[in-house]
Design an enzyme around this catalytic site. Structure first.
Site, PDB file in Angstrom:
ATOM      1  N   TYR A 195      39.115 -11.685  89.711  1.00  0.00           N
ATOM      2  CA  TYR A 195      39.392 -11.878  91.131  1.00  0.00           C
ATOM      3  C   TYR A 195      38.417 -12.851  91.757  1.00  0.00           C
ATOM      4  CZ  TYR A 195      35.446  -8.868  92.603  1.00  0.00           C
ATOM      5  OH  TYR A 195      34.191  -8.350  92.835  1.00  0.00           O
TER       6      TYR A 195
ATOM      7  N   LEU B  63      26.560 -12.089  88.200  1.00  0.00           N
ATOM      8  CA  LEU B  63      27.656 -12.977  88.591  1.00  0.00           C
ATOM      9  C   LEU B  63      27.050 -14.272  89.128  1.00  0.00           C
ATOM     10  CD1 LEU B  63      30.803 -13.071  88.967  1.00  0.00           C
ATOM     11  CD2 LEU B  63      30.307 -12.765  91.386  1.00  0.00           C
TER      12      LEU B  63
ATOM     13  N   GLU C 242      21.091  -7.802  90.315  1.00  0.00           N
ATOM     14  CA  GLU C 242      21.778  -8.227  91.547  1.00  0.00           C
ATOM     15  C   GLU C 242      22.158  -6.979  92.323  1.00  0.00           C
ATOM     16  OE1 GLU C 242      25.490 -10.227  90.527  1.00  0.00           O
ATOM     17  OE2 GLU C 242      25.770  -8.907  88.814  1.00  0.00           O
TER      18      GLU C 242
ATOM     19  N   LYS D 224      34.075 -12.447  86.600  1.00  0.00           N
ATOM     20  CA  LYS D 224      34.356 -11.668  87.826  1.00  0.00           C
ATOM     21  C   LYS D 224      35.586 -10.792  87.619  1.00  0.00           C
ATOM     22  CE  LYS D 224      34.267 -12.383  92.851  1.00  0.00           C
ATOM     23  NZ  LYS D 224      33.263 -11.375  93.178  1.00  0.00           N
TER      24      LYS D 224
HETATM   25  N1  PDD Z   1      31.356  -9.958  95.494  1.00  0.00           N
HETATM   26  N2  PDD Z   1      27.322 -10.375  92.429  1.00  0.00           N
HETATM   27  C1  PDD Z   1      28.358  -9.520  92.382  1.00  0.00           C
HETATM   28  C2  PDD Z   1      28.304  -8.387  91.423  1.00  0.00           C
HETATM   29  C3  PDD Z   1      29.472  -9.707  93.244  1.00  0.00           C
HETATM   30  O1  PDD Z   1      30.504  -8.861  93.192  1.00  0.00           O
HETATM   31  C4  PDD Z   1      29.463 -10.785  94.164  1.00  0.00           C
HETATM   32  C5  PDD Z   1      30.614 -11.057  95.081  1.00  0.00           C
HETATM   33  C6  PDD Z   1      28.342 -11.649  94.183  1.00  0.00           C
HETATM   34  C7  PDD Z   1      28.265 -12.824  95.111  1.00  0.00           C
HETATM   35  O2  PDD Z   1      29.143 -13.839  94.729  1.00  0.00           O
HETATM   36  P1  PDD Z   1      29.764 -14.852  95.802  1.00  0.00           P
HETATM   37  O3  PDD Z   1      28.626 -15.475  96.497  1.00  0.00           O
HETATM   38  O4  PDD Z   1      30.511 -15.811  94.975  1.00  0.00           O
HETATM   39  O5  PDD Z   1      30.628 -14.045  96.746  1.00  0.00           O
HETATM   40  C8  PDD Z   1      27.296 -11.416  93.287  1.00  0.00           C
HETATM   41  C9  PDD Z   1      32.533 -10.149  96.314  1.00  0.00           C
HETATM   42  C10 PDD Z   1      32.229 -10.752  97.641  1.00  0.00           C
HETATM   43  C11 PDD Z   1      33.309  -8.858  96.390  1.00  0.00           C
HETATM   44  O6  PDD Z   1      33.426  -8.228  95.360  1.00  0.00           O
HETATM   45  O7  PDD Z   1      33.826  -8.507  97.457  1.00  0.00           O
END
Ligand code: PDD
Length: 285
Positions: free
Chosen positions: A33, A205, A180, A148
């Site tokens: 996703y 991620l 993270e 992801k």
């Molecule tokens: N989550 N690390 C994890 C485990 C994440 O699920 C996310 C993003 C990030 C940040 O990635 P980005 O900057 O590309 O949004 C880091 C999204 C926002 C979610 O699951 O809703």
């Protein structure tokens, strides 16, 4: 008003938008996703989200549902149909529909594609003003966190543990170092004003907002170190924050009950957030 949702070629009212019980996403979490922020009805960092989607699909040997131009068209149609000013677009691709079997289905199996919008305004997020309180928790996720996938049960459990502890989020710790947050990348600002965030690997991620924040740090001529850090180091930092598409650059004011710096959103975090918003608005599609 019912949202318009995109499912496998159709724009439908959300009540009518369904996928098969045999969808691999449902049975095996065999799906990836992306979440793209919408500001002023424009998509933030869209090409980067699509590049990461391509990478996730490739790593899992999963077919692409359509090309990037089509995905952009679907994103835009949903933003318009659902009158999203500030909000999010969620996109999910699964390996498709097949009888339950651990082996992947035939190579020609059509991937499932689902997109919907959420109208929660990221700018109005209360935590951006107050700062977040986080707890540390052991990282028990699978080893390919750079992909992801929709396997989000452990992050969900960690969020609930944080809530039970009266906190806003949890930071995953492995072998003594912070990987993270449950759904974000983690950062600290050391006493000598160096930004520290974990280096890219399969442990985390590869956040799109993380990459954008690194570019902003360069604009601000800040010193950056991409390396692991411990909870102890974070507790003694002058500031801490996390980055994600849905929270931008969000201050962290407490870790495991210890106040960070002055216990309020710090100046470096605030500056970085301002520059991030400015820069990402400029490049929005
Ligand atoms: N989550 N690390 C994890 C485990 C994440 O699920 C996310 C993003 C990030 C940040 O990635 P980005 O900057 O590309 O949004 C880091 C999204 C926002 C979610 O699951 O809703």
């Amino acid at each position: 008003m019912s949202r318009t949702v995109y499912v496998n070629g159709e724009y439908l009212p959300e009540e009518e938008a369904t996928v098969s019980v045999f969808d691999r996403g449902f049975l095996f979490a065999d799906a990836v996703y992306e979440v793209t922020t919408v500001l002023d009805s424009k998509l933030i960092d869209f090409p980067a989200h699509m590049a990461r989607l391509k990478r996730s699909l490739k790593e899992l040997e999963m077919g692409a549902p359509c090309d990037e131009a089509k995905l952009l068209e679907i994103h835009r149609k949903l933003v318009t149909a659902n009158e999203i000013g500030n909000g999010l677009v969620y996109l999910q691709v699964s390996r498709g529909v097949a009888d339950r079997d651990f082996h992947y289905p035939e190579p020609g199996t059509k991937p499932s594609l689902v997109l919907f919008t959420q109208s929660k305004d990221p700018i109005e997020n209360e935590l951006l003003k107050t700062g977040a309180r986080v707890i540390s928790i052991e990282d028990q996720r699978w080893g390919r966190r750079d992909i992801k996938t929709v396997q989000l049960l452990y992050p969900s459990m960690a969020k609930m543990a944080a809530q039970k502890a009266g906190a806003d989020d949890a930071w995953f710790v492995e072998d003594g170092f912070v990987n993270e947050g449950t759904s974000n990348n983690t950062w600290i600002v050391t006493k000598d004003n160096t930004l520290v965030t974990r280096n890219l690997s399969t442990s985390i991620l590869h956040g799109i907002t993380r990459a954008a924040a690194l570019r902003c740090a360069e604009l601000l001529q800040m010193k950056v170190e991409e390396r692991p850090f411990t909870i102890e180091e974070a507790k003694s930092a002058s500031e801490a924050f996390f980055t994600s598409a849905s929270a931008f650059v969000c201050p962290v004011v407490e870790i495991d009950g210890s106040s960070i710096g002055k216990g309020e959103p710090g100046p470096v975090t605030t500056k970085l957030r301002e520059i991030y918003l400015e820069e990402s608005r400029k490049a929005a599609l």
